[in-house]
Scaffold this active site. Structure first.
Site, PDB file in Angstrom:
ATOM      1  N   TRP A   1       0.836  -1.208   0.000  1.00  0.00           N
ATOM      2  CA  TRP A   1       0.000   0.000   0.000  1.00  0.00           C
ATOM      3  C   TRP A   1       0.869   1.255   0.000  1.00  0.00           C
ATOM      4  CZ3 TRP A   1      -0.321   3.980   3.637  1.00  0.00           C
ATOM      5  CH2 TRP A   1      -1.381   4.873   3.462  1.00  0.00           C
ATOM      6  N   HIS A   2       2.042   1.148   0.650  1.00  0.00           N
ATOM      7  CA  HIS A   2       2.913   2.316   0.722  1.00  0.00           C
ATOM      8  C   HIS A   2       3.556   2.651  -0.615  1.00  0.00           C
ATOM      9  CE1 HIS A   2       2.609   1.680   5.080  1.00  0.00           C
ATOM     10  NE2 HIS A   2       2.899   2.954   5.170  1.00  0.00           N
ATOM     11  N   GLY A   3       3.717   1.675  -1.467  1.00  0.00           N
ATOM     12  CA  GLY A   3       4.331   1.984  -2.755  1.00  0.00           C
ATOM     13  C   GLY A   3       4.549   0.737  -3.581  1.00  0.00           C
TER      14      GLY A   3
END
Lengths: 458, 468
Positions: B321-323
């Site tokens: 989700w962060h990247g």
């Protein structure tokens, strides 16, 4: 929610609102007082594109009333309290200053290049690094020149931290000779591709070693400037001349240049970059001993006042049948002490010999009236001081033959070749091109390392 | 637009407050929505179309679910549309380039020419507002929240500018009531002002200088062991003071507008184990993942093996989700593995018998090691950096120059302040809710003036979590 006494709440809120409303309100007052349109309304003038919005925001920020007063004040405060020299400079030992990007180039890894693309489909990354693109551009240029029977000699100039790592950090105190710049790997790669390169890193290492043995305290770089001293330029000129002799590329009839010593006092370009008045006051102007090179016919080899910016043909070449076979492409390392310097390249505050300075001062004191033309001429004369004492003239002195040069400050990677590409005349009768560039340009070169064609043949 | 910018502080915020407080209550949500779209569109006006589309789809899906009852076929279809549309948009904009890159790697193994990569610009904040709007339809479907009173209210919830770009992730049920009615009082406004200023100062005075240190250390070809550790500690401070600053400013701005958003950080570096760390770090994300992923997967109710699988799944997806990068995946795997290990060891493990200070130290070091993957540009770079941290590589001479950039008086002073603030159990969120005396109010104002004065001396430096 219990949150303090009413008076403290009111104080906080009113103080906060006073600041966020007061600054733009005063901006409006200032603009109206100057009978200018209110800048904040510009946002409604142009279409809200990304570019226009960024421009609007930047303009608003650059032009607010506190920009010129608060920012320098804070920079000074940060320097005085925390020794913070800002984004462009690093403080070294014994008052020495270093250009931060120049140091970062030495520390950082060779990064992969990202090709900008206007298309929504990007080609897969090539994996080419900055260093690869430097090698590719230089080799391609060498090949173009060879097709015209012109040889190329490459001269990467070490940054100050490469020559004086011990003046930047104690980690190198006593063994600066162990320092190895990543540019030395680049030089190896270029040599493997058959490109002759002058290895100035080794030259300066040897010079410093010799000095330490002999007890000399010669300095090859200025303490608060990114550039070399005249002594540094002379060492480099000698090394380049030796390379040309060794390669057999200097075949002109020798001229007998002479030199005269001129002292000037300079404030370094790093002081200008960090713009901290308190620091500038603490750093006295540096005394610089220059050797001005004199042509037997015309004296100092400085360009005519009407010479186009960045492109100079030495005066004596115009007056004599002697043509230079050597063309130097370079950056501010080739401009300093040689010809008119822009303000960003430091400042000459005093010159010893100089009738030029006297002339300049006389020009600005005409009966107390300021003549715009005189001021410009005076300023230009000052900026040229001492003149004819930079790398091109010192190289001419070592070669005993004239050198033509094209310089572009910070633009030795691509811009200087682009300037040359539109002027075929200057490449006429040349047999050697010397390409000088600051080593940091390998990663931070302005406009990158583009392929540039040679000018059309005349 | 960035909170720590000239245009936000001196133009956007005063204009917003001036108009907002002079409007009748009934118009405030609509005005807030318009201003939030201006705030968001400031980066790129085209991004607003995607946010509007996400808002419309989820609003209508919510309406159908509310009208047809939770278990009807239409409701299930509407929920499916909402999930597919939201996650589809997130997947396309965030992960399509990552996917193509993965395919190209496979093709390269087979000696085939790589595919051209579609250049997709990641709309800023998409990860946050996608999750928020998804929470709306899920909450209605579960019966945890009522449908929005109007499209304006829902659009206001999705686009609400204070937490739009980098959280905290607000669930619909948290603010459903506040969208209908909220109080605007002096104590709330001043509490918001105080928290906003503390966040603003943390970002400008602490996070940005630490970011310069971390950037220098991570850009170095081969930092020394000392430099590498200093660099990763600086990054730990940067990411905490940057992200917590954004959350503080978001909650502060929310309070100025009458909203109360939940706490997002609780002294995370005082955690004495990784489970505890996730109770303190980015609380709104971990509770979101717990309520919308971990528990629906079965949580810890289906036996130990399934619990481990669920934990790993949540942390891997949380990492991604962060990247869209392998580094985030590895970061998630690391945290997932540590969480599984702690659960396996149980509450009576040998680790629990260690002194608390030591446990905090060990947890901090583990978090630091994981941050290396979070910060590095690639797995290779992360490996090199770890090698430097553990003295497993030789240092070329030129990297020794890094000392001049790292150990300046300013950097050491800021790092020391960060360290002192990090170990305080009372953080800005709690402090801003305590009684404020005149001296504290003056101190906060002085801090604001100082941060405002320093702001123009810094280069443009957006918040770290903008990239997620």
């Amino acid at each position: 929610m219990a949150f303090g006494s009413r008076i403290s709440q009111v104080t906080l809120v009113l103080g906060f609102l006073a600041v966020i409303f007061g600054v733009p309100a005063w901006q409006v007052v200032v603009e109206m007082g100057q009978q200018r349109p209110v800048q904040a309304t510009d946002v409604f003038r142009d279409a809200p594109t990304v570019k226009n919005l960024r421009n609007f925001e930047q303009t608003l920020e650059d032009n607010w009333w506190g920009q010129d007063s608060i920012r320098p004040l804070m920079q000074e405060g940060l320097f005085l309290s925390l020794r913070d020299t800002g984004a462009k400079a690093l403080k070294g030992r014994d008052g020495w200053m270093f250009y931060k990007p120049g140091v970062q180039y030495l520390i950082e890894q060779d990064r992969t290049e990202v090709e900008p693309s206007d298309s929504i489909w990007a080609a897969p990354p090539t994996g080419q690094t900055h260093r690869d693109s430097v090698v590719r551009a230089i080799v391609a240029y060498r090949d173009q020149l060879r097709q015209r029977n012109i040889e190329l000699l490459v001269v990467p100039v070490p940054s100050k931290a490469s020559v004086y790592p011990d003046m930047l950090t104690r980690r190198f105190a006593g063994h600066s000779g162990e320092f190895r710049s990543p540019t030395e790997d680049l030089i190896e790669e270029l040599r493997q591709q058959g490109v002759p390169v002058v290895q100035l890193f080794e030259v300066f290492r040897r010079a410093r070693q010799t000095d330490s043995v002999s007890g000399s305290c010669e300095s090859y770089y200025l303490a608060d400037d990114t550039h070399w001293t005249p002594q540094g330029a002379a060492v480099a000129a000698r090394a380049v001349a030796e390379s040309l002799h060794r390669l057999g590329w200097n075949s002109q009839a020798p001229l007998s240049y002479t030199t005269e010593e001129v002292r000037v006092w300079r404030r370094g370009d790093l002081l200008d970059m960090i713009s901290i008045p308190a620091l500038s006051e603490r750093c006295p102007a540096e005394e610089v001993h220059c050797e001005r090179v004199l042509d037997p016919l015309v004296g100092p080899m400085v360009p005519q006042p009407d010479a186009r910016d960045g492109r100079f043909k030495n005066d004596h070449l115009i007056d004599t049948p002697m043509e230079s076979s050597v063309l130097l492409l370079g950056d501010s390392f080739s401009r300093i002490y040689q010809c008119a310097e822009p303000a960003s390249l430091g400042e000459v505050v005093k010159s010893e010999s100089a009738e030029e300075l006297d002339t300049a001062e006389r020009l600005t004191e005409t009966d107390g009236e300021t003549d715009a033309t005189n001021v410009l001429t005076a300023e230009r004369t000052k900026r040229m001081l001492p003149g004819s004492a930079g790398f091109p003239s010192l190289l001419a002195y070592e070669l005993k033959s004239p050198v033509d040069y094209v310089v572009s400050d910070g633009g030795a990677a691509t811009d200087v070749r682009q300037r040359l590409s539109v002027d075929g005349e200057i490449l006429e009768n040349k047999s050697v091109v010397i390409w000088e560039f600051a080593e940091r340009d390998a990663s931070y070169g302005k406009d990158g390392w583009k392929d540039v064609p040679l000018p059309p043949e005349m | 637009m960035v909170f720590t910018s000239h245009i936000f502080i001196y133009y956007y915020l005063p204009l917003l407050l001036l108009v907002y407080y002079n409007l009748p209550h009934g118009w405030r949500n609509a005005f807030l929505t318009v201003m939030s779209y201006v705030f968001y569109g400031w980066w790129n006006p085209w991004f607003t179309i995607l946010m509007l589309a996400t808002t419309l789809v989820n609003y209508w899906c919510g309406k159908i679910i509310a009208a047809r009852g939770a278990r009807s076929l239409q409701s299930r279809a509407a929920l499916a549309v909402s999930v597919i549309a939201s996650l589809g948009a997130l997947g396309f904009f965030k992960y399509s380039m990552f996917f193509t890159d993965g395919v190209n790697r496979l093709l390269a193994l087979g000696g085939t020419d790589p595919l051209p990569v579609l250049q997709v610009t990641l709309p800023i904040g998409i990860s946050f507002y996608t999750f928020q709007s998804l929470s709306y339809t899920v909450d209605i479907y579960r019966g945890d929240a009522p449908a929005a009173r109007s499209l304006v209210d829902f659009a206001c919830f999705v686009s609400m500018f204070p937490q739009l770009i980098a959280g905290p992730i607000i669930r619909y049920r948290t603010v459903a009531q506040q969208l209908v009615y909220r109080e605007h009082t002096l104590p709330r406004f001043s509490a918001g002002t105080s928290l906003f200023i503390l966040g603003f100062a943390k970002k400008i005075l602490l996070a940005n200088p630490m970011g310069e240190v971390a950037d220098a250390a991570f850009a170095a070809a081969a930092p020394t062991t000392l430099d590498a550790w200093f660099g990763i500690v600086a990054y730990a401070f940067q990411i905490y003071f940057d992200f917590a600053a954004y959350s503080d400013m978001a909650v502060g701005l929310g309070r100025m507008l009458g909203f109360e958003f939940p706490k997002n950080f609780n002294a995370p570096y005082l955690a004495d184990n990784i489970t505890d760390f996730w109770r303190r770090w980015h609380i709104s994300l971990s509770t979101f993942l717990r309520d919308y992923l971990y528990i629906p997967l079965g949580g810890n109710r289906l036996g130990p093996s399934r619990t481990y699988v669920n934990l790993a799944t949540v942390m891997v997806l949380g990492g991604l989700w962060h990247g869209a990068n392998w580094t985030f995946l590895v970061w998630g795997v690391m945290h997932g593995t540590l969480l599984m290990g702690e659960r396996w060891a149980g509450k009576n493990s040998l680790y629990r018998t260690l002194p608390k200070t030591l446990r905090i130290g060990i947890t901090f070091v583990l978090v630091l090691i994981a941050w290396v993957f979070f910060r590095a540009e690639s797995l290779t770079a992360a490996g090199d950096y770890l090698a430097a941290m553990f003295a497993l590589q030789t240092t070329p001479g030129s990297s020794l120059l890094l000392a001049a950039e790292l150990y300046t008086v300013r950097n050491l002073a800021v790092a020391a302040i960060c360290a002192i603030l990090t170990i305080q159990p009372i953080q800005a969120f709690d402090w801003s809710q305590k009684r404020l005396n005149l001296a504290a109010a003056m101190f906060v104002l002085m801090l604001f003036l100082l941060a405002l004065a320093v702001m123009p001396t810094q280069a443009f430096n957006p918040f770290l979590y903008f990239q997620f």
